[in-house]
Design a protein around this motif. Structure first.
Motif, short mmCIF file in Angstrom:
data_model
loop_
_atom_site.label_atom_id
_atom_site.label_comp_id
_atom_site.label_asym_id
_atom_site.label_seq_id
_atom_site.Cartn_x
_atom_site.Cartn_y
_atom_site.Cartn_z
N LYS A 51 52.85 89.39 75.86
CA LYS A 51 52.22 88.83 76.51
C LYS A 51 51.81 87.51 76.67
O LYS A 51 51.29 86.60 76.38
CB LYS A 51 50.60 89.51 75.75
N SER A 52 53.17 86.90 77.10
CA SER A 52 53.59 85.66 76.87
C SER A 52 52.99 85.02 78.56
O SER A 52 52.86 84.20 78.52
CB SER A 52 55.23 85.25 76.81
N ASP A 53 51.98 85.57 78.97
CA ASP A 53 51.53 85.10 80.01
C ASP A 53 49.73 84.77 79.71
O ASP A 53 49.18 83.82 80.00
CB ASP A 53 51.04 86.89 80.72
N LEU A 54 49.32 85.26 78.17
CA LEU A 54 48.31 85.11 77.65
C LEU A 54 48.89 83.49 76.55
O LEU A 54 47.98 83.34 75.60
CB LEU A 54 47.91 85.74 77.01
N LEU A 89 55.18 98.41 77.77
CA LEU A 89 56.16 98.00 78.22
C LEU A 89 57.11 99.41 78.04
O LEU A 89 58.06 99.47 79.37
CB LEU A 89 57.00 97.97 76.72
N VAL A 90 56.94 100.65 77.69
CA VAL A 90 57.10 101.84 77.98
C VAL A 90 57.25 102.24 79.29
O VAL A 90 58.08 102.26 80.04
CB VAL A 90 56.65 103.20 76.72
N ASN A 91 56.38 102.47 79.18
CA ASN A 91 55.92 102.46 80.85
C ASN A 91 56.50 101.95 81.90
O ASN A 91 56.90 101.42 83.32
CB ASN A 91 54.28 102.48 80.88
N ALA A 92 56.45 99.84 81.72
CA ALA A 92 56.88 98.75 82.52
C ALA A 92 58.70 99.91 82.16
O ALA A 92 59.22 99.47 83.57
CB ALA A 92 56.73 98.21 81.89
N PHE A 93 59.34 99.73 81.41
CA PHE A 93 60.95 100.74 81.55
C PHE A 93 61.12 101.51 82.80
O PHE A 93 61.95 101.67 82.82
CB PHE A 93 60.89 100.55 80.06
N LEU A 94 60.28 102.77 82.46
CA LEU A 94 60.39 104.15 83.00
C LEU A 94 59.94 103.57 84.34
O LEU A 94 60.30 104.50 85.45
CB LEU A 94 58.99 104.62 82.67
N ALA A 150 55.04 91.93 80.61
CA ALA A 150 54.28 93.36 81.46
C ALA A 150 54.05 93.49 82.22
O ALA A 150 54.49 93.56 83.48
CB ALA A 150 54.34 94.79 80.59
N ARG A 151 52.29 92.13 82.17
CA ARG A 151 51.51 92.60 83.49
C ARG A 151 52.34 91.01 84.19
O ARG A 151 52.08 92.05 85.53
CB ARG A 151 50.52 91.26 82.78
#
Ligand code: GDP
Ligand code: ZN
Length: 355
Positions: free
Chosen positions: A147-150, A207-212, A175-176
């Motif tokens: 969540k580095s965007d936050l 993250l899992v969703n972003a990976f996949l 991930a966002r």
């Protein structure tokens, strides 16, 4: 096909006796209530563990997701798992009903992403617990700050965590915004398996969703028929990543906690622990002491020198994490006492000025 799952020359060598017995190799991709899902060169199939495996004295000797196994493919009776190949690494936990019993929750994990979020309060103790769990398993820890965007200025937290996690990479990701994902995935080589561990809410599922990517639905669902002929949908727990490599994701692994002392190493390296116990001297340094069982096994070829080196390295790292945790605990205690003293002095001052 099993090459994608991480099949290697070392595994092929360990498999030789099983090949001679006419068995085929496979990797467990999911565990169900009534059996296992196994990836093999013939495709994926359902298998049950042999009675001998299921009744092994130690629960840690039961098959787990991530294990490499030897199986027989019987067209009428279905596939049977006969043996588990030696695990390179393992995440273990205590069984809920017994402090004595250790269960393997994930086997042969190469990379453990220790996930924490940049918008949460930094909790060094918690990160240390997860780091120690990763080291104990034998996997390489990589710290991930999500969540580095936050975060306005993440650098302070990155520095604090880098100091804590000496020697492991510390990566930030959103991930966002899709930022930092490639660098994370680059930590997992083709054929290697990763897990995400960390507290709930830090962004592991995201993250899992972003990976996949979009392949998740396509790769995750296994359509199968249960014993009554009904169709059921269950989930593969070990999944190929589009980028190469694999991710193992189960509720058990996400919540993996710290188990005491070197027990995690003991499960993976029980052969080495046994050797160490049979050295002539209790405080054997395994260098050139007489009656050293470790040297004996190295010399005779019974113990792989690389495996011994890995064990020694992990032991040293675990000791370092533990002594650092102790030091930090001492620091915290000192700060607490200093705070108490300050409060005490202030109270006295107030009392005096109130006179
Ligand atoms: P898990 O419990 O660790 O699996 O966490 P989740 O993946 O369910 O995420 C928890 C919450 O954090 C959800 O509301 C996500 O939308 C949010 N989240 C996850 N990743 C990010 C990110 O990179 N940026 C922001 N702003 N929110 C995120
Ligand atoms: Zn010795």
């Amino acid at each position: 096909m099993i090459k994608q799952y991480g099949w290697s020359d070392a595994l092929a060598k360990a498999f030789e006796p099983h090949a001679r017995a006419g068995h085929a190799p496979g990797r467990i991709v999911a565990q169900h209530r009534d059996g296992y899902q196994v990836a093999t060169d013939e495709g994926e199939l359902r298998a049950k563990a042999s009675g001998r495996l299921m009744h092994a004295a130690e629960e840690a000797e039961h098959p787990a997701v991530g294990d490499w196994v030897a199986l027989s493919l019987n067209p009428t009776q279905g596939a049977t798992l006969h043996a588990i190949l030696p695990r390179r690494t393992a995440f273990v936990r205590r069984a809920a009903d017994s402090v004595q019993t250790l269960q393997v929750i994930a086997a042969n994990i190469d990379v453990a992403f220790v996930v924490t979020s940049l918008n949460a309060d930094l909790n060094p103790r918690r990160i240390e617990r997860y780091l120690a769990a990763a080291w104990q398993s034998g996997a390489r820890p990589v710290v991930v700050l999500t969540k580095s965007d936050l975060a306005d200025d993440p650098q302070g937290q990155v520095d604090a965590i880098a100091a804590l996690a000496a020697g492991c990479p510390v990566l930030t990701v959103s991930a966002r915004q899709g930022q930092g994902l490639a660098a994370l995935l680059a930590q997992v080589a083709p054929g290697e398996t990763c897990v995400l561990i960390g507290s709930s809410g830090v962004g592991k599922s995201t993250l899992v969703n972003a990976f996949l990517g979009e392949e998740r639905m396509a790769t995750q669902a296994i359509r199968e028929t249960d014993d009554q002929g009904r169709h059921t949908t269950s989930h593969r727990q070990l999944v190929l990543l589009p980028s190469g490599g694999l991710i193992l994701d189960t509720p058990g692994i996400r919540e993996v906690g710290l188990i005491d002392a070197e027990e995690g190493l003991g499960v993976v390296f029980d052969d080495i622990e046994h050797l160490i116990r049979t050295c002539k001297f209790n405080d054997c340094g395994h260098v050139k002491e007489p009656g050293c069982a470790v040297r004996g096994a190295l010399d005779s070829g019974a113990l792989d020198p690389a495996r011994w080196a890995h064990f020694q390295k992990l032991g040293a790292e675990l000791a370092a994490v533990q002594s650092k945790a102790e030091r930090l605990a001492n620091d915290a205690e000192r700060r607490r006492l200093a705070g108490l003293q300050k409060t005490y002095r202030a109270t006295k001052r107030n009392a005096r000025s109130g006179d």
